[in-house]
Design a protein around this motif. Structure first.
Motif, mmCIF file in Angstrom:
data_model
loop_
_atom_site.group_PDB
_atom_site.id
_atom_site.type_symbol
_atom_site.label_atom_id
_atom_site.label_comp_id
_atom_site.label_asym_id
_atom_site.label_seq_id
_atom_site.Cartn_x
_atom_site.Cartn_y
_atom_site.Cartn_z
ATOM 1 N N THR A 144 -36.349 -121.003 -48.097
ATOM 2 C CA THR A 144 -35.065 -120.384 -47.788
ATOM 3 C C THR A 144 -34.038 -120.676 -48.870
ATOM 4 N N LEU A 145 -33.428 -119.620 -49.382
ATOM 5 C CA LEU A 145 -32.304 -119.735 -50.305
ATOM 6 C C LEU A 145 -31.016 -119.578 -49.502
ATOM 7 N N ILE A 146 -30.070 -120.455 -49.752
ATOM 8 C CA ILE A 146 -28.849 -120.503 -48.953
ATOM 9 C C ILE A 146 -27.707 -119.793 -49.669
ATOM 10 N N GLU A 147 -26.966 -118.973 -48.920
ATOM 11 C CA GLU A 147 -25.768 -118.338 -49.471
ATOM 12 C C GLU A 147 -24.804 -119.410 -49.965
ATOM 13 N N GLY A 148 -24.273 -119.196 -51.143
ATOM 14 C CA GLY A 148 -23.340 -120.160 -51.708
ATOM 15 C C GLY A 148 -23.986 -121.203 -52.591
ATOM 16 N N TRP A 149 -25.331 -121.275 -52.586
ATOM 17 C CA TRP A 149 -26.012 -122.184 -53.499
ATOM 18 C C TRP A 149 -25.734 -121.780 -54.947
ATOM 19 N N LYS A 150 -25.609 -122.758 -55.826
ATOM 20 C CA LYS A 150 -25.589 -122.493 -57.255
ATOM 21 C C LYS A 150 -27.031 -122.447 -57.769
ATOM 22 N N TRP A 151 -27.186 -121.947 -58.985
ATOM 23 C CA TRP A 151 -28.504 -121.877 -59.582
ATOM 24 C C TRP A 151 -29.139 -123.265 -59.679
ATOM 25 N N THR A 152 -28.338 -124.274 -59.988
ATOM 26 C CA THR A 152 -28.880 -125.630 -60.082
ATOM 27 C C THR A 152 -29.419 -126.109 -58.734
ATOM 28 N N ASP A 153 -28.768 -125.712 -57.637
ATOM 29 C CA ASP A 153 -29.259 -126.064 -56.299
ATOM 30 C C ASP A 153 -30.607 -125.402 -56.044
ATOM 31 N N PHE A 154 -30.681 -124.128 -56.410
ATOM 32 C CA PHE A 154 -31.898 -123.348 -56.208
ATOM 33 C C PHE A 154 -33.054 -123.958 -57.009
ATOM 34 N N ARG A 155 -32.798 -124.259 -58.269
ATOM 35 C CA ARG A 155 -33.876 -124.767 -59.108
ATOM 36 C C ARG A 155 -34.334 -126.142 -58.653
ATOM 37 N N LYS A 156 -33.412 -126.956 -58.188
ATOM 38 C CA LYS A 156 -33.772 -128.273 -57.676
ATOM 39 C C LYS A 156 -34.682 -128.143 -56.462
ATOM 40 N N ALA A 157 -34.360 -127.188 -55.567
ATOM 41 C CA ALA A 157 -35.190 -126.967 -54.378
ATOM 42 C C ALA A 157 -36.574 -126.460 -54.767
ATOM 43 N N LEU A 158 -36.640 -125.584 -55.776
ATOM 44 C CA LEU A 158 -37.932 -125.092 -56.256
ATOM 45 C C LEU A 158 -38.786 -126.238 -56.787
ATOM 46 N N ASN A 159 -38.198 -127.035 -57.651
ATOM 47 C CA ASN A 159 -38.953 -128.096 -58.312
ATOM 48 C C ASN A 159 -39.413 -129.189 -57.353
ATOM 49 N N SER A 160 -38.698 -129.345 -56.245
ATOM 50 C CA SER A 160 -39.061 -130.400 -55.299
ATOM 51 C C SER A 160 -40.039 -129.928 -54.230
ATOM 52 N N ASN A 161 -40.382 -128.639 -54.226
ATOM 53 C CA ASN A 161 -41.315 -128.123 -53.231
ATOM 54 C C ASN A 161 -42.746 -128.378 -53.687
ATOM 55 N N SER A 162 -43.438 -129.237 -52.980
ATOM 56 C CA SER A 162 -44.784 -129.659 -53.383
ATOM 57 C C SER A 162 -45.844 -128.589 -53.159
ATOM 58 N N HIS A 163 -45.517 -127.520 -52.436
ATOM 59 C CA HIS A 163 -46.507 -126.486 -52.138
ATOM 60 C C HIS A 163 -46.466 -125.327 -53.128
ATOM 61 N N LEU A 164 -45.547 -125.376 -54.088
ATOM 62 C CA LEU A 164 -45.473 -124.342 -55.104
ATOM 63 C C LEU A 164 -46.064 -124.850 -56.413
ATOM 64 N N ARG A 165 -46.553 -123.925 -57.220
ATOM 65 C CA ARG A 165 -46.971 -124.265 -58.577
ATOM 66 C C ARG A 165 -45.757 -124.099 -59.491
ATOM 67 N N HIS A 166 -45.406 -125.156 -60.192
ATOM 68 C CA HIS A 166 -44.136 -125.175 -60.909
ATOM 69 C C HIS A 166 -44.292 -124.695 -62.353
ATOM 70 N N ASP A 167 -44.539 -123.399 -62.503
ATOM 71 C CA ASP A 167 -44.714 -122.829 -63.838
ATOM 72 C C ASP A 167 -43.404 -122.752 -64.618
ATOM 73 N N SER A 168 -42.272 -122.759 -63.917
ATOM 74 C CA SER A 168 -40.983 -122.629 -64.598
ATOM 75 C C SER A 168 -40.310 -123.969 -64.855
ATOM 76 N N ALA A 169 -40.919 -125.058 -64.398
ATOM 77 C CA ALA A 169 -40.242 -126.357 -64.403
ATOM 78 C C ALA A 169 -39.781 -126.787 -65.787
ATOM 79 N N LEU A 170 -40.563 -126.507 -66.806
ATOM 80 C CA LEU A 170 -40.227 -126.949 -68.160
ATOM 81 C C LEU A 170 -39.534 -125.864 -68.984
ATOM 82 N N MET A 171 -39.258 -124.736 -68.360
ATOM 83 C CA MET A 171 -38.598 -123.644 -69.071
ATOM 84 C C MET A 171 -37.090 -123.838 -69.081
ATOM 85 N N SER A 172 -36.461 -123.475 -70.197
ATOM 86 C CA SER A 172 -35.002 -123.394 -70.222
ATOM 87 C C SER A 172 -34.581 -122.162 -69.436
ATOM 88 N N ASP A 173 -33.305 -122.048 -69.142
ATOM 89 C CA ASP A 173 -32.825 -120.870 -68.419
ATOM 90 C C ASP A 173 -33.115 -119.593 -69.206
#
Length: 338
Positions: free
Chosen positions: A118-147
């Protein structure tokens, strides 16, 4: 002559016995194979991943992960049942013991396990990316990418990912790439924005859908009570029309980033950044948060109002004023009294 007949008789008996032996072996194998196909496997794991590839590669993956205990009969069953060409990649969950036949059905039907993100209204991009990177059930292909690298990978032409993903609940396969989720969220935002822009009120002064997205992010961050969104959008629209600066604190805070130490101070309001709407006129250069349907609708269908000011009352709602005297009175009543 008698000897020849005797030899034929012996040969016939041997051939008959061999025939019955073969039949017996086939019957034994058929019984064993049926039992193998129908008997639940004592699975070592509950969650496993199948990557793309032929049936041999899939069988090897299943053996390695403890889903099956031998590959040869599994391969034979897959080919006998015609499932060997239907196996689908993905993340799977075994909630109860499955037989090899049931396992093949699961794999050929693509009955993958999913996660809810779930993405929350009002989240900043940094909030979104932090939630992505901390989700253990996803494959983190973007983790080392710059914006910039991430935007290029997704085929997005923008200065920043900020605001480009629609806040919603997404269901994706466990083990899938975070890039897949990002692509879906961006596509959904683009679809929402295009539709909202096409249906905008005729008096909207915004020039592009991206400007609407920027203004919607300000409304999103300024709104404590959902019902106030159209009025806040109306105030911002009035200010833009008459050339007043927007003077919205959330934009200033966004521009200060990690240098912001607690609450805004007067010096912060005087510190010029591209997002300081006290020192600069017009809209900030980019959105400052992710926005939902309501904020988009508010800025593209703002309330018809003469108000130029608003102040938070402290209960989530805002009070709106037409002139500076009214606004100062509201500030004394709801802000300075605290």
């Amino acid at each position: 002559m008698a000897k020849k007949l005797q030899n034929k008789s012996i040969f016939g008996r041997v051939l008959g016995r061999l025939f019955f032996l073969v039949i017996a072996l086939v019957a034994v194998f058929a019984i064993w194979f049926y039992q193998y196909a129908s008997t639940p496997i004592d699975h070592v794991v509950q969650d496993f991943v199948v990557e793309s590839g032929g049936v041999k590669k899939v069988a090897d993956q299943l053996l390695k992960q403890g889903v099956i205990d031998q590959t040869l009969p599994f391969l034979l069953l897959a080919r006998v049942t015609g499932k060997h060409k239907l196996l689908k990649a993905g993340s799977y969950t075994i909630s109860s013991a499955l037989s090899p036949r049931q396992l093949l059905e699961k794999l050929s039907n693509g009955d993958t396990s999913t996660l809810t993100f779930t993405l929350i209204e009002g989240w900043k991009w940094t909030d979104f990316r932090k939630a992505l990177n901390s989700n253990s059930h996803l494959r983190h292909d973007s983790a080392l990418m710059s914006d910039d690298e991430l935007l290029a990978e997704l085929g997005i032409s923008a200065l920043t990912p900020e605001g480009l993903f629609f806040p919603d609940t997404y269901h994706v396969d466990k083990g899938s790439s975070d890039l897949k989720l990002l692509a879906r969220a961006h596509q959904r935002m683009q679809s929402k924005l295009d539709k909202a822009w096409a249906e905008r009120s005729q008096n909207v002064q915004l020039k592009t859908p991206y400007e609407a997205l920027i203004l919607a992010s300000l409304v999103e961050k300024e709104t404590g009570l959902a019902a106030d969104r159209p009025m806040i959008a109306g105030v911002f629209a009035n200010r833009l029309r008459v050339g007043m600066r927007l003077q919205t604190d959330p934009a200033v805070m966004y521009g200060l980033g990690e240098s912001l130490d607690g609450r805004l101070r007067k010096i912060d309001l005087l510190t010029d950044t591209p997002y300081n709407t006290y020192t600069r006129s017009g809209l900030p250069p980019t959105p400052i948060a992710m926005v939902g349907d309501a904020a988009l609708k508010a800025v593209l269908h703002p309330s018809s109002t003469t108000a130029l000011y608003f102040v938070a009352k402290g209960d989530g709602s805002s009070v709106f004023s037409n002139n500076l005297d009214e606004h100062n009175s509201a500030v004394r009543k709801y802000i300075l009294r605290k």
